[in-house]
Design a protein around this motif. Structure first.
Motif, PDB file in Angstrom:
ATOM      1  N   LEU A   1       0.831  -1.208   0.000  1.00 18.28           N
ATOM      2  CA  LEU A   1       0.000   0.000   0.000  1.00 18.28           C
ATOM      3  C   LEU A   1       0.862   1.252   0.000  1.00 18.28           C
ATOM      4  CD1 LEU A   1      -2.750  -1.180   2.475  1.00 18.28           C
ATOM      5  CD2 LEU A   1      -3.127  -0.493   0.094  1.00 18.28           C
ATOM      6  N   HIS A   2       1.950   1.226   0.770  1.00 17.37           N
ATOM      7  CA  HIS A   2       2.865   2.370   0.808  1.00 17.37           C
ATOM      8  C   HIS A   2       3.490   2.605  -0.564  1.00 17.37           C
ATOM      9  CE1 HIS A   2       5.605   5.251   2.606  1.00 17.37           C
ATOM     10  NE2 HIS A   2       6.583   4.655   1.951  1.00 17.37           N
ATOM     11  N   GLN A   3       3.858   1.540  -1.252  1.00 17.05           N
ATOM     12  CA  GLN A   3       4.427   1.658  -2.595  1.00 17.05           C
ATOM     13  C   GLN A   3       3.427   2.279  -3.563  1.00 17.05           C
ATOM     14  OE1 GLN A   3       7.748   1.275  -1.792  1.00 17.05           O
ATOM     15  NE2 GLN A   3       7.886   0.473  -3.832  1.00 17.05           N
ATOM     16  N   ALA A   4       2.130   2.102  -3.296  1.00 16.45           N
ATOM     17  CA  ALA A   4       1.073   2.672  -4.136  1.00 16.45           C
ATOM     18  C   ALA A   4       0.654   4.054  -3.632  1.00 16.45           C
ATOM     19  CB  ALA A   4      -0.130   1.737  -4.168  1.00 16.45           C
ATOM     20  N   ASP A   5       1.484   4.662  -2.773  1.00 12.90           N
ATOM     21  CA  ASP A   5       1.274   6.019  -2.249  1.00 12.90           C
ATOM     22  C   ASP A   5       0.065   6.172  -1.337  1.00 12.90           C
ATOM     23  OD1 ASP A   5       3.568   7.068  -3.430  1.00 12.90           O
ATOM     24  OD2 ASP A   5       2.513   7.406  -5.314  1.00 12.90           O
ATOM     25  N   HIS A   6      -0.316   5.104  -0.652  1.00 14.82           N
ATOM     26  CA  HIS A   6      -1.371   5.193   0.350  1.00 14.82           C
ATOM     27  C   HIS A   6      -0.726   5.367   1.728  1.00 14.82           C
ATOM     28  CE1 HIS A   6      -4.805   4.052  -2.130  1.00 14.82           C
ATOM     29  NE2 HIS A   6      -3.972   3.250  -2.758  1.00 14.82           N
ATOM     30  N   PRO A   7      -1.205   6.307   2.533  1.00 18.87           N
ATOM     31  CA  PRO A   7      -0.703   6.420   3.895  1.00 18.87           C
ATOM     32  C   PRO A   7      -1.164   5.204   4.713  1.00 18.87           C
ATOM     33  CG  PRO A   7      -2.302   8.167   3.422  1.00 18.87           C
ATOM     34  CD  PRO A   7      -2.165   7.341   2.190  1.00 18.87           C
ATOM     35  N   VAL A   8      -0.275   4.684   5.557  1.00 16.54           N
ATOM     36  CA  VAL A   8      -0.549   3.470   6.325  1.00 16.54           C
ATOM     37  C   VAL A   8      -0.185   3.700   7.790  1.00 16.54           C
ATOM     38  CG1 VAL A   8       0.103   1.047   6.637  1.00 16.54           C
ATOM     39  CG2 VAL A   8      -0.072   1.991   4.332  1.00 16.54           C
ATOM     40  N   THR A   9      -1.056   3.240   8.695  1.00  9.58           N
ATOM     41  CA  THR A   9      -0.762   3.179  10.123  1.00  9.58           C
ATOM     42  C   THR A   9      -1.000   1.744  10.576  1.00  9.58           C
ATOM     43  OG1 THR A   9      -1.403   5.468  10.532  1.00  9.58           O
ATOM     44  CG2 THR A   9      -1.404   4.003  12.428  1.00  9.58           C
ATOM     45  N   LEU A  10      -0.034   1.199  11.323  1.00 10.04           N
ATOM     46  CA  LEU A  10      -0.173  -0.149  11.858  1.00 10.04           C
ATOM     47  C   LEU A  10      -0.762  -0.080  13.257  1.00 10.04           C
ATOM     48  CD1 LEU A  10       3.304  -1.428  10.717  1.00 10.04           C
ATOM     49  CD2 LEU A  10       1.103  -1.977   9.689  1.00 10.04           C
ATOM     50  N   ILE A  11      -1.714  -0.955  13.550  1.00 10.39           N
ATOM     51  CA  ILE A  11      -2.321  -1.033  14.876  1.00 10.39           C
ATOM     52  C   ILE A  11      -1.797  -2.302  15.530  1.00 10.39           C
ATOM     53  CG2 ILE A  11      -4.464  -1.200  16.171  1.00 10.39           C
ATOM     54  CD1 ILE A  11      -5.809   0.251  13.799  1.00 10.39           C
ATOM     55  N   LEU A  12      -1.079  -2.131  16.642  1.00  8.88           N
ATOM     56  CA  LEU A  12      -0.433  -3.255  17.319  1.00  8.88           C
ATOM     57  C   LEU A  12      -1.266  -3.717  18.507  1.00  8.88           C
ATOM     58  CD1 LEU A  12       3.145  -1.762  17.127  1.00  8.88           C
ATOM     59  CD2 LEU A  12       2.025  -3.305  15.524  1.00  8.88           C
ATOM     60  N   LYS A  13      -1.112  -5.003  18.885  1.00  9.18           N
ATOM     61  CA  LYS A  13      -2.012  -5.589  19.877  1.00  9.18           C
ATOM     62  C   LYS A  13      -1.698  -5.241  21.320  1.00  9.18           C
ATOM     63  CE  LYS A  13       0.477  -9.962  19.981  1.00  9.18           C
ATOM     64  NZ  LYS A  13       0.373 -11.392  19.822  1.00  9.18           N
ATOM     65  N   ASP A  14      -0.429  -4.966  21.640  1.00  8.27           N
ATOM     66  CA  ASP A  14      -0.092  -4.654  23.025  1.00  8.27           C
ATOM     67  C   ASP A  14       1.257  -3.950  23.098  1.00  8.27           C
ATOM     68  OD1 ASP A  14       1.834  -6.703  22.721  1.00  8.27           O
ATOM     69  OD2 ASP A  14       0.540  -8.183  23.666  1.00  8.27           O
ATOM     70  N   ALA A  15       1.647  -3.581  24.317  1.00  9.88           N
ATOM     71  CA  ALA A  15       2.896  -2.828  24.514  1.00  9.88           C
ATOM     72  C   ALA A  15       4.112  -3.644  24.093  1.00  9.88           C
ATOM     73  CB  ALA A  15       3.020  -2.388  25.968  1.00  9.88           C
TER      74      ALA A  15
END
Length: 69
Positions: free
Chosen positions: A26-40
């Protein structure tokens, strides 16, 4: 895609092999991406690595992404 619109911002749950692969492409296709992680612990591990790498026949893709819990 309509050039007057900005790309959709993607939020990906998890940063395993599939989440990382989707994020990189997605980043290569110029879409902004945020990852949501499960815990600390996942956040700490992700921040230590600081990059996602995908090896392809055409070369390696390396990206940095914002992450949140």
């Amino acid at each position: 895609m309509d050039s007057s619109r900005s790309p959709s911002h993607w939020h990906i749950i998890g940063c395993g092999s599939m989440g990382g692969l989707w994020a990189c492409h997605l980043h290569q296709a110029d879409h902004p991406v945020t990852l949501i992680l499960k815990d600390a612990a996942a956040e700490e591990s992700f921040l230590r690595a600081s990059t996602i790498k995908v090896d392809r026949e055409q070369g390696t893709i390396e990206n940095h992404f914002p992450a949140t819990l």
